[in-house]
Design an enzyme around this catalytic site. Structure first.
Site, mmCIF file in Angstrom:
data_model
loop_
_atom_site.group_PDB
_atom_site.id
_atom_site.type_symbol
_atom_site.label_atom_id
_atom_site.label_comp_id
_atom_site.label_asym_id
_atom_site.label_seq_id
_atom_site.Cartn_x
_atom_site.Cartn_y
_atom_site.Cartn_z
ATOM 1 N N GLU A 96 0.809 -1.208 0.000
ATOM 2 C CA GLU A 96 0.000 0.000 0.000
ATOM 3 C C GLU A 96 0.851 1.271 0.000
ATOM 4 O OE1 GLU A 96 -3.861 -1.587 2.529
ATOM 5 O OE2 GLU A 96 -1.946 -1.296 3.553
ATOM 6 N N GLY A 167 6.227 -2.202 6.703
ATOM 7 C CA GLY A 167 7.613 -2.643 6.765
ATOM 8 C C GLY A 167 8.505 -1.745 7.594
ATOM 9 N N GLU A 168 9.703 -2.238 7.870
ATOM 10 C CA GLU A 168 10.762 -1.516 8.567
ATOM 11 C C GLU A 168 11.784 -1.058 7.523
ATOM 12 O OE1 GLU A 168 13.683 0.226 10.221
ATOM 13 O OE2 GLU A 168 12.027 -0.269 11.568
ATOM 14 N N LEU A 223 10.102 5.566 19.153
ATOM 15 C CA LEU A 223 10.535 5.290 20.523
ATOM 16 C C LEU A 223 9.383 4.714 21.343
ATOM 17 C CD1 LEU A 223 13.019 5.492 22.322
ATOM 18 C CD2 LEU A 223 12.280 7.790 22.994
ATOM 19 N N CYS A 354 -1.900 5.791 10.409
ATOM 20 C CA CYS A 354 -0.735 5.141 11.011
ATOM 21 C C CYS A 354 -1.139 3.879 11.755
ATOM 22 C CB CYS A 354 -0.049 6.104 11.980
ATOM 23 S SG CYS A 354 0.626 7.587 11.213
#
Length: 373
Positions: A96, A167-168, A223, A354
């Site tokens: 996406e 994804g990272e 974080l 998000c």
């Protein structure tokens, strides 16, 4: 050897590729080729506004491919103008991208995925429930940018890009940076480097590499808690590197760039809004110039057919902080003397916000495939 993907090649890479095959290509010709396929979004090299030598064009046709994912679904949230695109790659993988309206009328940013699925398993995020299928290639990320740009009306413009989708990004480091270089190139996406953001859950070795390489894109560190046990509960990746190691990487990033380091903090009611978090954050990073991005948590609504919590773990059920709890948290954060930004997370009605990206059609396609076996 597999052909190179044309829309992911910087001009100097194209010159080197053709030169290795005995074809002379000038830097100017390479820039015109990149402008044609990325800036103009075109495919047919014969239709270039400023043609290149025939030998160059033929060599590009022989040595490269231009295979772009297809947009198979569009979902626009009429409440705020966010639009989610579901793309199908040439191998059938789904991922996406989200077009995000900015404050200036007619200007947009695009949220890009870097992987199909995600392996991070953050407790408040739907994408991690998909597991990781594969990394996206740089050309697929560039193509997603072009697909979002193609949705714009005349006079509108994509002036930003954020690698914060599925994804990272730093787990796909080389391809993400390759895509960012093309998007920021004057003959490519024409997005200023300062308007490109790359998010990370805190992969310390890659963060240190990023700092040493001196990139000018904004790195945003997720974080969410400055208390070790709590952060590891929220983000299992925290078990690989301690908060002390992560803080060292953040300090190194600031030392190399001289800029404030942006940290993202998803606000979870009753979880990470207490005075204990503020004091822990001060002890951890109180000496580093930060920009704290506060993000409201969004409800995780998973497509049918995905694993249950017991099968893959998380996401837990989190709710947004009440106005009173949020106001108190903001007051506490003021003690740090750091700028605080409330980041708007739109597109909730279309699962484009998000933490909500889960390639919703993917589960349906998987079930259809299972039924056919």
């Amino acid at each position: 050897m597999s052909p190179a993907h044309l829309i992911a090649l910087a001009p100097e890479e194209l010159v080197a590729l053709l030169g290795a095959h005995g074809v002379a290509c000038t830097p100017g010709e390479a820039r015109r080729l990149l402008a044609h396929v990325v800036s103009d979004g075109a495919h047919d090299l014969r239709a270039m506004k400023k043609p290149v030598a025939r030998a160059v064009r033929e060599a590009v046709g022989a040595l490269t491919v231009d295979e772009r994912p297809t947009v198979i679904e569009r979902a626009r949230d009429e409440a705020d103008g966010f639009e989610k695109l579901l793309l199908r790659a040439t191998d059938g993988a789904l991922f996406e991208a989200v077009r995000i309206p900015l404050h200036k009328p007619g200007r947009y940013s695009v949220c890009l995925s870097s992987q199909v699925g995600c392996a991070m398993r953050c407790a408040f995020c739907a994408t991690g429930r998909l597991g990781l299928t594969r990394n996206l290639r740089a050309d697929e990320m560039v193509a997603a940018f072009l697909a979002a740009r193609a949705e714009l009306a005349p006079g509108e413009r994509l002036s930003g890009a954020v690698f914060m989708g599925q994804g990272e990004p730093l787990a796909n480091y080389d391809e993400v940076l390759r895509a960012a270089r093309v998007l920021s190139h004057p003959c490519g996406g024409r997005v200023e480097a300062k308007n490109i953001s790359i998010s990370t859950a805190g992969l310390v070795p890659q963060m240190l590499r990023y700092a040493e390489e001196g990139h000018r894109y904004r790195l945003i560190v997720s974080l969410h808690s400055a208390i070790p046990e709590r952060r590891q509960r929220l983000m299992p990746v925290a078990g690989q590197w301690s908060l002390h190691e992560l803080a060292g990487a953040i300090r190194r990033l600031h030392a190399r760039t001289g800029d404030r380091v942006t940290v993202a903090w998803v606000v979870l009611a009753g979880v990470n809004t207490g005075d204990d978090e503020v004091q822990a954050l001060r002890a951890l990073l109180g000496d580093v110039p930060l920009r704290i991005n506060l993000i409201d948590v969004n409800p995780v609504e998973l497509p049918a057919g995905l694993p249950t919590d017991g099968e893959r773990g998380g996401p837990e059920t989190f709710v947004r902080a009440s106005p009173a709890e949020l106001a108190l948290f903001l007051d506490r954060l003021q003690l740090l003397g750091q700028p605080i930004v409330r980041r708007y997370s739109g597109g909730q009605n279309r699962h484009a916000a998000c933490g909500m990206l889960a390639a919703r059609r993917q589960a349906a396609d998987s079930r259809a495939g299972d039924d056919a076996l």
